[in-house]
Structures are given as C-alpha cells and as structure tokens.
Design a protein around this motif. Structure first.
Motif, PDB file in Angstrom:
ATOM      1  N   ARG A 119       4.345   0.116  -7.402  1.00  0.00           N
ATOM      2  CA  ARG A 119       5.020   0.237  -6.117  1.00  0.00           C
ATOM      3  C   ARG A 119       4.279   0.399  -4.803  1.00  0.00           C
ATOM      4  O   ARG A 119       4.397  -0.403  -4.005  1.00  0.00           O
ATOM      5  N   LYS A 120       3.097   1.018  -4.850  1.00  0.00           N
ATOM      6  CA  LYS A 120       1.973   0.988  -3.713  1.00  0.00           C
ATOM      7  C   LYS A 120       1.625  -0.537  -3.560  1.00  0.00           C
ATOM      8  O   LYS A 120       1.311  -1.077  -2.262  1.00  0.00           O
ATOM      9  N   ALA A 121       1.269  -1.025  -4.761  1.00  0.00           N
ATOM     10  CA  ALA A 121       0.667  -2.519  -4.708  1.00  0.00           C
ATOM     11  C   ALA A 121       1.683  -3.575  -4.033  1.00  0.00           C
ATOM     12  O   ALA A 121       1.130  -4.249  -3.243  1.00  0.00           O
ATOM     13  N   LEU A 122       2.903  -3.266  -4.561  1.00  0.00           N
ATOM     14  CA  LEU A 122       3.834  -4.334  -3.815  1.00  0.00           C
ATOM     15  C   LEU A 122       4.350  -3.781  -2.417  1.00  0.00           C
ATOM     16  O   LEU A 122       4.695  -4.734  -1.780  1.00  0.00           O
ATOM     17  N   SER A 123       4.120  -2.657  -2.026  1.00  0.00           N
ATOM     18  CA  SER A 123       4.485  -2.277  -0.634  1.00  0.00           C
ATOM     19  C   SER A 123       3.468  -2.919   0.476  1.00  0.00           C
ATOM     20  O   SER A 123       3.733  -3.000   1.512  1.00  0.00           O
ATOM     21  N   VAL A 124       2.276  -3.390  -0.175  1.00  0.00           N
ATOM     22  CA  VAL A 124       1.326  -3.895   0.776  1.00  0.00           C
ATOM     23  C   VAL A 124       1.941  -5.105   1.685  1.00  0.00           C
ATOM     24  O   VAL A 124       1.657  -5.405   2.723  1.00  0.00           O
ATOM     25  N   ARG A 125       3.028  -5.888   1.035  1.00  0.00           N
ATOM     26  CA  ARG A 125       3.657  -6.980   1.493  1.00  0.00           C
ATOM     27  C   ARG A 125       4.322  -6.412   2.801  1.00  0.00           C
ATOM     28  O   ARG A 125       4.566  -7.169   3.776  1.00  0.00           O
ATOM     29  N   PHE A 126       4.805  -5.142   2.936  1.00  0.00           N
ATOM     30  CA  PHE A 126       5.650  -4.685   3.943  1.00  0.00           C
ATOM     31  C   PHE A 126       4.586  -3.861   4.995  1.00  0.00           C
ATOM     32  O   PHE A 126       5.100  -3.406   5.878  1.00  0.00           O
ATOM     33  N   ALA A 127       3.442  -3.459   4.680  1.00  0.00           N
ATOM     34  CA  ALA A 127       2.652  -2.768   5.393  1.00  0.00           C
ATOM     35  C   ALA A 127       2.384  -3.442   6.936  1.00  0.00           C
ATOM     36  O   ALA A 127       2.098  -4.686   6.928  1.00  0.00           O
ATOM     37  N   LYS A 128       2.548  -2.625   7.875  1.00  0.00           N
ATOM     38  CA  LYS A 128       2.300  -3.136   9.165  1.00  0.00           C
ATOM     39  C   LYS A 128       0.759  -3.076   9.502  1.00  0.00           C
ATOM     40  O   LYS A 128       0.352  -1.822   9.027  1.00  0.00           O
ATOM     41  N   GLY A 129       0.331  -3.714  10.194  1.00  0.00           N
ATOM     42  CA  GLY A 129      -1.065  -3.568  10.845  1.00  0.00           C
ATOM     43  C   GLY A 129      -1.261  -2.562  11.581  1.00  0.00           C
ATOM     44  O   GLY A 129      -0.316  -1.659  12.032  1.00  0.00           O
ATOM     45  N   PRO A 130      -2.526  -2.334  11.931  1.00  0.00           N
ATOM     46  CA  PRO A 130      -2.759  -1.136  12.901  1.00  0.00           C
ATOM     47  C   PRO A 130      -2.184  -1.506  14.234  1.00  0.00           C
ATOM     48  O   PRO A 130      -2.266  -2.671  14.624  1.00  0.00           O
ATOM     49  N   LYS A 131      -1.609  -0.610  14.906  1.00  0.00           N
ATOM     50  CA  LYS A 131      -0.984  -0.610  16.162  1.00  0.00           C
ATOM     51  C   LYS A 131      -1.965  -1.222  17.350  1.00  0.00           C
ATOM     52  O   LYS A 131      -3.249  -0.491  17.258  1.00  0.00           O
ATOM     53  N   LYS A 132      -1.702  -2.263  18.015  1.00  0.00           N
ATOM     54  CA  LYS A 132      -2.809  -2.541  19.158  1.00  0.00           C
ATOM     55  C   LYS A 132      -2.815  -1.515  20.235  1.00  0.00           C
ATOM     56  O   LYS A 132      -1.830  -1.194  20.638  1.00  0.00           O
TER      57      LYS A 132
END
Length: 154
Positions: A136-149
């Motif tokens: 599940r964690k591996a799949l969640s990478v697709r939805f991970a937001k990058g660090p806030k600018k």
C-alpha cells in the motif's frame, strides 16, 4: 471494476501477421522520405484549394509543352501527381487505422488506471492488517505530494 471501455486481445498469430504486414509496408515503401521540421516549414504546400489549381496547371502545361523551357520535366510532374494520388487513398486508410489504434490504447490505459484506482481504494480500506502495508505504501507514492515550496520573500 466499473469501467471497461474496450476488451481487446491479440493472439500470437495476430501479432505475427500484423508484424509481417508492417514489414511488407516498410519493405515496399522504401522511396518514402523523412523531412526535417525546417524542411516541412518552408515547403510550398498543396492544400485542398491549391490542388485544383495544380491539377489544372499540369493539364494545361502538358497540352502546351511548347511554352515551357527545355529543362522543364512535365513527365516528372505528371508522375509526381499520379504518385500523390496513389499515396493519398492509402494514407487515408492508415490514418483511420492509426487513430483507432490510438483511441483503443487510450481506452485500454483508462480502463487500467480506473481499475487500479478502484482497487487501490479497496486496498486502503480492506487491506489494513492483512500484511499489505508495504504494498500500500509503494502504491501511495503515485499520490505523494512533493515538498511544499517556500514562499518567496518580496
């Protein structure tokens, strides 16, 4: 799975026949050229409106070769027009086929993505405690937001 726009399968026999047909096209169409972007940009184009003019000009020039300089090759001009006509009908067929192939690939990708998203939603809910945390964690990478600018100071 809620979306299934297309069910499309090719057998090994189908693929062999398709690859053979493509090879035949490649072998038979060796006279085709590959223009650069620059060449395409600067070529005089024969569009729908220009085509009637060009066809009439070939006819008139062919009927009046005495007005042309000796190095003007009307026979080559006629051959080019005939080849243009021969390619056109086949190009129309290939364009239609290519468009249908692209649409089918788009639909297949959409079916896969919708199924994957639907399955992932089930996995998030029903997969807890089933030994699927790593998956599940591996799949969640697709939805991970990058660090806030960081806000730019003015």
């Amino acid at each position: 799975m809620s979306q299934n726009l297309v069910s499309f399968q090719l057998t090994t026999t189908d693929l062999t026949a398709i690859d053979g047909a493509l090879k035949t096209l490649e072998d038979r169409l060796t006279g085709l050229i590959d223009l650069t972007i620059e060449q395409r940009r600067f070529l005089t184009k024969m569009g729908d409106k220009s085509e009637a003019f060009a066809r009439k000009a070939v006819e008139v020039l062919g009927n009046n070769p005495n007005v042309l300089p000796g190095n003007f090759n009307i026979a080559e001009l006629r051959r080019d027009l005939a080849a243009f006509d021969l390619l056109r009908s086949r190009l129309v067929r290939l364009d239609r086929l290519q468009e249908r192939m692209s649409d089918t690939q788009l639909a297949l990708g959409s079916d896969v993505m919708n199924g994957a998203l639907e399955g992932y939603a089930f996995l998030k809910v029903a997969g807890q405690g089933e030994g699927l945390d790593t998956a599940r964690k591996a799949l969640s990478v697709r939805f991970a937001k990058g660090p806030k600018k960081a806000a730019v100071a003015e």
